[in-house]
Design a protein around this motif. Structure first.
Motif, PDB file in Angstrom:
ATOM      1  N   ARG A 465     -19.076  10.799 -15.803  1.00 57.00           N
ATOM      2  CA  ARG A 465     -18.212  10.283 -14.732  1.00 57.00           C
ATOM      3  C   ARG A 465     -18.272   8.758 -14.654  1.00 57.00           C
ATOM      4  N   ILE A 466     -19.472   8.220 -14.632  1.00 58.89           N
ATOM      5  CA  ILE A 466     -19.584   6.764 -14.451  1.00 58.89           C
ATOM      6  C   ILE A 466     -19.748   6.061 -15.793  1.00 58.89           C
ATOM      7  N   GLY A 467     -20.539   6.687 -16.665  1.00 62.32           N
ATOM      8  CA  GLY A 467     -20.822   6.042 -17.946  1.00 62.32           C
ATOM      9  C   GLY A 467     -19.569   5.753 -18.758  1.00 62.32           C
ATOM     10  N   LYS A 469     -16.648   5.444 -17.656  1.00 58.72           N
ATOM     11  CA  LYS A 469     -15.857   4.433 -16.935  1.00 58.72           C
ATOM     12  C   LYS A 469     -16.363   3.037 -17.271  1.00 58.72           C
TER      13      LYS A 469
END
Lengths: 600, 1077
Positions: A465-467, A469
């Motif tokens: 999810r964040i990586g 991004k």
């Protein structure tokens, strides 16, 4: 020789229009209507039929004309006008229109190379039968394998046969199919499921759709055999709702099979019962991940689950479940019918059989090809695909979609099997091949694929999810010319952790496009970051359009075509581009006949 | 089943089959961090923090979801694992928007918990505020007056209207406490027998001494001046810092056993050698910057009338008689000392005081408020001038020659450098010159035998540990940093004490004061988005009451008079409570600290969300959500409500209430707060029913819930004498940490200002406050043991009930249901009822005649879980239930027909019309199937008896029936012999009646009301002046369960202990009240 020809009278013809999605998109329905009108008008004894994808998507609309001797001629790029001419010349006058022929039984054509190296097992009936006719399928051996299995083999023997065939999952990871079945068989439960992953989501991949549209029975039979083997009496096909034609044809095929007693209770008089349901997915890419797919069938948000437990132990509704994709199941009947040894004749030591590839991108002959494993990449790209469509230098091929990687031109000798492809950093994946030429910026390609995976990440696990991004943000700033020292190292660190630690295959493979482009095209990244240059001249922030004064004759063509009025100059005098206004759309360059416009 | 052997980090451990790596690691005290796991939930795998190495496995495994196997080799602390965790945390932090600690505290050099003490002040807990301040600063009375308050510069309220008057609040609380007659004295650890010498009784020294003394060390301060305070006394004028007040605060330090020896100059009266000889084990040097810097101009050496600022203020502080009447005083400099000197000069009668500064007002280092006050008092300012020469006559100055300046390029300090304008010299008359241009340190105590390392005339120390180059000698404050603020010196004193404590205990000094990870929305106020603050209502800042200009003239009376209590409370209300309410429990912060994660390393775009305050009990801050999904899962998996779900994909994924409504309007939400209890960060927090929510360092006390008969264990969190919130966690009590709306959110009555704290007696037909003595006397006179009746609430403890039973002939309870007697009738008096464990193991649950979800919500969760595990659930009730959706069959039966329905079933069983029964109960009403009949709610004797007979007819026993009680101790009362009150059986007419905790009139129990009105004498014990209490002749105040010890018997018959979280507010325990009847 096509089926159904034997009962044709001398002088009769059968016209078959390719109406897979590729054919329809190219205008197949209009061609079909044109032939229909001609037939009605001429009152000739001509049968008009349809079929699925024949593979030569680049030549759609394809029309096959078969005479009563069973001789076949296939025309390519047929339009309604050409249809009239073909009817006139070939049907009425008996003179085939040679210039439009792309394949014929007794004639060499320029397109023969496309087929010569292919070997069709999965696609054995695609483009050869009317997919909505169970009779035609049966005439070409459909449901013989399940009959053989039920009547002459134990489930264990079926599994043994599949194991011996060396068939590996065609969905991406290449896990041995027989092994998977064995695990599912070993799980003790009164209820088990067979699930087919028909959620083909990779951009540029369309082999599953073609099978569903062209020969749904091969899938149904494959699932039945799997059901018999593991002890399941129910199957789900999880198909994308964006494949309406595939779903429609599947529904017809299931209905027809049920009516014939080939699906349902006590199949062919045996104790074996099997039913199939279709579950339409809403098109989330992650639902192609098997545990997310199971959740989606259960009516939950499509989010991958932790493994273990594996689906073979706890799958759909916590019951033992076997999941394979369309292409995998489509191989099964062939293996059972012809035997493992016959199947294992094809391929390499560890990758048996054939593999279907969807050729797309900058390839001359884009389409669907099925080749024996072990073929070299260059054979597919050059011998079958005809090289780049632009004629420019081949740069790389992206294999395996967003989860795959870019194989550079230097590695074009690579043999196509699971292990060799994995060694390059790409993956076999579902078999998408996107060809790129020297005009493709590899940083931008990585950015493109990451944009896709980031958007399609289910949002569950931290790394994905964040990586992804954060990776995407870095790639975006590099392509915008805002990259900084340390960005490559940070990307590598993120890649390594995301690959290693993400929950599911989507996250674990998301860094692959970045890793492979970094591996083979690191200099392009460095050029973007250090020199603020895009070597492929694609990244708008890093390029400038210029007019060469000595070449410009002042024809004004460019200034007229410029949408933002960035080009000025008097007639017959060299023009100038105001780079502060220029949007770098490239319209001027495409228009200039004097090669006076360059990109720097 | 056999044990499983495995190794974790090389240590052999054993485990049970089915346990996960995480379970086993916890049992063996191995830390595996996880943010997404809660033992009440199925493993999920979203945070991925718990990945560990397992030998032979492909990739690292998730400890929360991987079951252990024989011979497994697990490694949880490898470099790879730790690096991955750090990155994982950094990714989460990069998407996190919030402040762990409020910017005021973050800015404070001493790191005082400003938000915390302001909250205490808002809640009226002034001593608690002081206690909190003194964890970091032992001199709040002083600091509340003299601090330069950098905290206020960073106060986020600046973006709404005006800063919060933080320092004034501190002063208010500190003054209040100091003058309360019962001021706070910190706990002092047992004596270590170690001696420490502190040189200098200034802020650094006093602070160091305070923290050392608290640790149990024997501390002596050596001070060269006759009194303590250092610069606080000799540098800050009386009108700002009254010396008497200062002395009072210094006395609080002495109260810890600190001795101060005055007029002992270090290097002269005491030396390093003498201290060592006298057995001092460690020395702290906090001698400050005591020497004024020379002005550096010609004529400065004038014998009379030219002083440095420190000298001047020092002389005044020492009480020297300086008369400046009619004098023109020129003060040179722009710092706080210049202001202090000029205002002092005015007070000493100067006719004219001029501050001469070489830059402009903007560059003045003095505090803005101080400059304003000086201007108000009449100090004149001359900017952009520098002295060239002091011209004197007869040893006294006459005038100063100045030169005008202009500002050039910025210098190293960022301020524009003043440059002389040639030829602009001019004269300014002056007969008294004060040069306040800086101070330096007197290091004359350094010699060959005491050779401290020095740099730029400052002592050199280790920045974190404050050790010098000589072992056992520490230093801090101005002597190390050069002249700085009091609060910095105080902070240094505490830091030094922390190191010295380690040294004195014989440890190697390695630890600096622990620093926790702190997330910030922005480093500086100016980097904040102002828009975020538009939501706040503007509130006027409270004005400090001050002496007016006239009142200040020629005297040294304190100018600022201090806030009133009302002002302090109002000002405290202006605090925006920026710091995270979850700061003390946040797991993200804890792990970020452990793994050294950085907020910015992987920074990227973040989306800011408004905070959803629509829910009555829950505040939802998506900015802090880490997408672990625990709230979503507990709401669905445990609670069965499904009010929260994941929305969108990729980076934009968020968690939202159903149908995108505000949380408070989500009809699926059951307000149980389970989501809050499981949230590992501050994304979901309770709305604390206090003027300000803290966060506080809370004390937690496990006790039993006071709402129904399930007997849930909960934790009461208190701060000082205030109840803050009820919490719970997985594994706690029969409820496994689950609570319902009532248990979690309906306890604020504990803090109610309407609580009765004193007895009341009826006089002239009015209830008036009285003493315990008087009230108890009246009760004793009117209640005769032989005839008196007690009416006991089902909230009374077993001990209270027993005590009442001893004292009264008859005891009843108005609301008590007599279902238990029905069971006794069939199964005998000593029947053993089913337990909650039987719910877990049942194959059939017949919930007969009541909605357990409504009456006993947490017990209902067990029923729900059992049905999901496969038990056949049959719901028989009049109204629809939220459990219906989990039931195999739902039967609507009117409440008054439950008995008939049960009897019909029994008849069918007896007549062997089993098909009929099977149709309802799936054929599972038989011993082998572990059936369970649950009754409760309004069920009385008849219904319970019918249920018991149904069980008996099916060959079952009392162990197959669970009678859920309505109130926390209904069963306890029955066991003690209290009877259900029935008007037709027991008359209260003309009897003396004591009602203990019940309010039948308030809940409109008509029968009870009628009976009560006939009593001869009525005494009511209650927490509030209820409708019933209003009828009483005597009212005795009761304590809440939070202040009570004793036991409750829950529906299973389990006797559970109540622990008191607060001291009894009434001054007497409830049991004592009963005993004194």
């Amino acid at each position: 020789m096509r089926i159904g020809v034997s009962n044709m009278k001398k002088g009769d013809f059968k016209i078959i229009v390719g109406l897979g999605s590729c054919g329809i998109a190219a205008g197949g329905n209009k061609v079909y209507e044109a032939f229909k009108a001609n037939i009605e008008k001429s009152n000739k004894p001509v049968t008009l039929d349809e079929t699925g994808c024949m593979g030569m998507c680049y030549k759609e609309v394809l029309v096959e004309v078969i005479d009563s001797d069973g001789k076949s001629i296939i025309y390519g790029e047929v339009t309604p006008e050409k249809a009239n001419k073909i009817f006139e010349s070939h049907i009425i006058e008996g003179k085939p229109v040679i210039e439009w022929v792309v394949k014929a039984d007794d004639m060499e054509t320029s397109e023969d190379a496309f087929f010569n190296k292919q070997m069709r097992i999965v696609l054995r009936r695609c483009g050869a039968i009317n997919p909505e006719s169970i009779d035609e399928a049966i005439a070409m051996d459909a449901y013989k394998a399940i009959e053989k299995a039920i009547k002459t083999m134990t489930p264990e023997q079926v599994i043994e046969e599949v194991l011996n065939s060396g068939l590996r999952g065609r969905g991406g990871a290449g896990f041995p199919t027989g092994m998977k079945w064995k695990f599912a068989r070993a799980s003790q439960d009164s209820k088990k499921y067979i699930v087919c992953n028909a959620d083909e989501g990779d951009p540029g991949a369309f082999m599953d759709r073609s099978v569903l549209e062209g020969d749904p029975h091969s899938l149904i039979e494959g699932m039945m055999i799997a059901g018999y083997a593991i002890g399941a009496d129910e199957g789900y096909i999880y198909a994308r709702a964006e494949y309406p034609l595939a779903i429609q044809r599947l529904k017809i095929a299931i209905r027809d099979a049920e009516e014939r007693g080939l699906l349902g209770k006590n199949i062919l008089g045996s104790d074996f019962s099997f039913k199939i349901k279709i579950k339409e997915g809403a098109g989330a890419f992650v639902c192609g991940e098997e545990t997310a797919l199971l959740g989606s069938i259960e009516g939950k948000r499509g989010m991958p689950r932790m493994r273990p437990p594996f689906p073979a132990v706890k799958g759909l509704w916590d019951k033992p479940t076997n999941i394979n994709n369309v292409e995998t199941y489509a191989n099964v009947a062939y293996i059972i019918l012809h035997g493992a040894a016959e199947y294992a004749k094809y391929g390499t030591e560890k990758s048996k059989g054939t593999k279907v590839f969807a050729l797309a991108g900058k390839i001359a002959k884009g389409g669907l090809v099925e080749v024996p494993m072990g073929m070299q990449l260059k054979e597919i790209i050059y011998d079958i695909g005809g090289g780049t469509s632009s004629g420019k230098k081949f740069k790389a091929v992206q294999m395996g979609g967003p989860s795959g990687g870019c194989i550079p031109a230097d590695l074009i000798d690579t043999i196509i099997d699971y292990d060799s492809v994995n060694q390059t950093g790409a993956i076999m994946g579902s078999g998408g091949m996107v060809v790129m030429d020297e005009d493709n910026c590899m940083v931008d390609i990585a950015r493109f694929f990451l944009t896709f995976t980031q958007k399609e990440s289910c949002g569950k696990c931290t790394y994905c999810r964040i990586g992804t991004k954060r990776m995407l943000e870095i790639l975006e700033r590099i392509t915008k010319g805002e990259g900084k020292e340390g960005d490559i190292e940070l990307l590598e660190e993120l890649c390594a952790n995301i690959k290693k630690n993400s929950l599911c295959g989507l996250g674990q493979t998301a860094p692959n496009p970045v890793l492979t482009t970094l591996k083979y095209f690191r200099h392009e990244y460095e050029a973007h970051i250090r020199d603020k240059k895009c070597p492929a001249k694609q990244c708008k922030a890093l390029i400038e359009y210029k007019i060469l004064e000595d070449k410009c004759i002042g024809c004004t063509a460019c200034s007229r075509v410029c949408p933002v009025k960035a080009i000025s100059g008097e007639v017959k005098k060299a023009h100038k581009i105001d780079s502060s206004i220029c949007t770098k759309c490239g319209a001027c360059k495409a228009t200039c006949k004097f090669d006076a416009i360059i990109v720097e | 089943m056999g044990k499983i052997n495995l190794t974790i980090n090389g240590i052999a451990v054993t485990a049970n089959p089915g346990q996960t790596i995480l379970d086993v690691a916890r049992e063996n005290d191995v830390l595996i961090p996880t943010l997404c796991h809660d033992d009440r939930l199925k493993p999920f795998g979203s945070c991925l923090l718990c990945r560990v190495e397992v030998e032979g496995a492909r990739g690292n495994m998730l400890a929360c979801g991987t079951q252990v196997t024989e011979g497994m080799v697990v490694r949880t602390e490898t470099e790879g694992v730790n690096d991955a965790r750090k990155m994982c945390l950094e990714l989460l932090l990069s998407q996190h928007y919030g402040d762990c600690t409020a910017p005021c505290s973050m800015t404070c050099p001493a790191g005082i918990d400003v938000q915390g003490y302001i909250a205490h002040i808002a809640n009226g807990q002034y001593q608690e505020a002081v206690k909190l301040i003194k964890e970091r600063n032992p001199l709040p009375v002083v600091c509340g007056r003299v601090c330069t308050r950098p905290c206020e510069d960073q106060c986020r309220r600046n973006l709404v209207d005006e800063r919060v008057g933080i320092d004034y609040l501190k002063r208010f609380a500190a003054d209040y406490d100091l003058n309360s007659g019962n001021h706070y004295v910190p706990y002092k650890k047992p004596s270590t027998g170690k001696k420490a010498a502190v040189i200098g009784a200034g802020p650094a020294g006093l602070s160091c001494a305070f923290y050392l003394a608290k640790e149990g060390h024997d501390v002596t301060i050596f001070e060269r001046w006759p009194k303590g305070g250092g610069m606080l006394r000799y540098g800050i004028p009386e009108y700002r810092m009254p010396k008497a007040t200062l002395d009072k605060e210094i006395d609080t330090i002495k109260e810890l056993g600190v001795e101060i020896q005055y007029e002992k100059t270090f290097g002269v009266d005491v030396t390093y050698e003498s201290l060592k000889k006298d057995g001092y084990d460690a020395i702290f040097l906090g001698v400050g910057s005591q020497v004024g810097q020379p002005i550096g101009c010609e004529g400065e050496a004038c014998p009379m009338g030219v002083y440095s600022g420190v000298d001047f203020l020092g002389r005044v502080g020492l009480g020297h008689n300086i008369d400046l009447s009619g004098k023109h005083v020129v003060v040179i400099g722009g710092g706080n000392t210049a202001i202090d000197a000029s205002r002092t000069a005015l007070r000493l009668g100067a006719e004219k005081v001029t501050i001469a500064y070489r830059r402009t007002k903007k560059e003045m280092p003095a505090h803005e408020m101080e400059i304003e006050e000086a201007e108000y008092e009449g100090v004149e300012f001359e900017f952009l001038i520098a002295p060239k020469k002091i011209v004197s006559e007869a040893g006294k100055p006459i005038y100063i020659e100045f030169i005008r300046m202009e500002l050039g390029e910025p210098d190293a300090s960022g301020r524009r450098r003043p440059i002389e304008i040639p030829g602009s010299e001019f004269q300014m008359p002056a007969d008294y010159v004060i040069g306040a241009i800086g101070q330096t340190q007197d290091l004359s105590f350094i010699n060959e035998n005491f050779k401290l390392e020095v740099n730029r005339n400052r002592l050199v120390v280790d920045e974190d540990l404050l050790t010098t180059n000589i072992e056992g000698v520490f230093a801090g404050g101005d002597v190390v940093t050069g002249p700085q603020t009091a609060i910095k010196a105080i902070a240094a004193g505490r830091r030094a004490a922390y190191s010295m404590d380690q040294y004195l205990r014989g440890k190697k000094i390695i630890e600096k004061l622990p620093e926790l990870y702190n997330h910030v929305k922005a480093e500086k106020l100016e980097d904040m988005d102002k828009k975020e603050f538009e939501q706040y209502e503007k509130k006027e800042k409270m004005k400090m009451p001050m002496l007016n200009k006239e009142e200040r003239k020629h005297n040294f009376k304190e100018v600022e008079l201090g806030f009133t209590e009302e002002q302090a409370k109002a000002e405290a209300q202006r605090c925006l409570s920026c710091g995270c309410k979850d700061v003390n429990e946040c797991k993200l912060r804890e792990f970020a600290t452990i793994y050294g994660a950085k907020q910015d390393r992987l920074a990227g775009a973040i989306t800011k969300h408004p905070i959803d305050e629509s829910h009555p009990f829950i505040s939802r801050d998506k900015n802090k959500c880490i997408m672990c999904g625990r709230c979503v899962r507990i709401c669905l998996e445990v609670q069965g409500a499904g009010a929260l779900g994941f929305i969108s994909r990729g980076y934009n994924t968020t968690i939202e209430p159903s149908f995108g409504k505000p949380f408070g309007e989500d009809s699926r939400c059951e307000s149980c707060g389970q989501c809050v209890s499981t949230c590992p960060v501050g994304a979901l927090t309770e709305k604390v029913e206090l003027p300000k929510p803290g966060p506080f360092a809370e004390k937690t006390t496990e006790t039993i819930c006071n709402h129904c008969g399930t007997g849930c264990t909960l934790k009461l969190n208190t701060a000082g004498d205030v109840f803050v919130r009820a919490t719970s966690e997985a594994g706690l009590g029969v409820n496994n940490g689950n609570l319902c709306e009532k248990g979690r959110f309906q306890n604020s009555f504990i803090n109610s200002p309407d609580r009765l704290l004193k007895p009341m007696v009826r006089k002239d037909d009015k209830l008036v406050e009285s003493t315990w003595e008087e009230a108890l006397k009246i009760v004793a006179e009117n209640m005769k043991a032989e005839t008196a009746v007690a009416i006991v609430s089902e909230k009374a403890t077993n001990e209270e009930a027993a005590e009442l039973m001893k004292r009264f002939k008859e005891a009843y309870s108005f609301e008590l249901k007599d279902a238990a007697y029905g069971l006794q009738e069939v199964f005998g008096k000593d029947y053993k009822n089913a337990t909650y464990e039987d719910i877990d193991n049942a194959d059939l649950i017949l919930c007969l005649g009541f909605d357990i979800k409504e009456e006993n919500p947490v017990a209902a969760l067990k029923v729900k879980a059992a049905s999901e595990k496969g038990a056949v659930l049959v719901m028989v009730s009049q109204a629809s239930s939220k459990l219906d959706k989990f039931a195999k069959m739902v039967v609507r039966v009117d409440d008054n027909k439950v008995r008939e329905y049960t009897e019909a079933l029994t008849k069918a069983v007896k007549d062997e019309k089993l098909a009929e029964v099977a149709a309802t109960l799936d054929g599972k009403l038989k011993v082998e199937a572990n059936p369970l009949i649950i009754i409760g709610g309004a069920a009385g004797y008849a219904e319970a008896k019918a249920a018991a007979e149904l069980a008996k007819a099916s060959g079952l026993g009392a162990q197959n029936i669970l009678l859920m009680q309505n109130k926390p101790n209904s069963l306890g009362l029955i066991n003690e012999g209290v009877k259900a009150f029935k008007a037709d059986e027991c008359s209260l007419k003309d009897k003396a009646v004591l009602i203990y905790g019940e309010d039948p009139i308030g809940i409109e129990n008509v029968e009870a009301e009628k009976s009560l009105k006939e009593t001869g004498f009525l005494a009511v014990c209650d927490m509030f002046l209820t409708e019933t209490a209003k009828l009483a002749d005597v009212v005795l105040p009761l304590n809440s369960f939070a202040e009570t010890e004793g036991t409750y018997t829950n529906s299973e018959g389990r006797v559970q202990k109540l622990n008191k979280a607060l001291e009894p507010k009434t001054g007497k325990t409830n049991l004592d009240v009963i005993k004194s009847l």
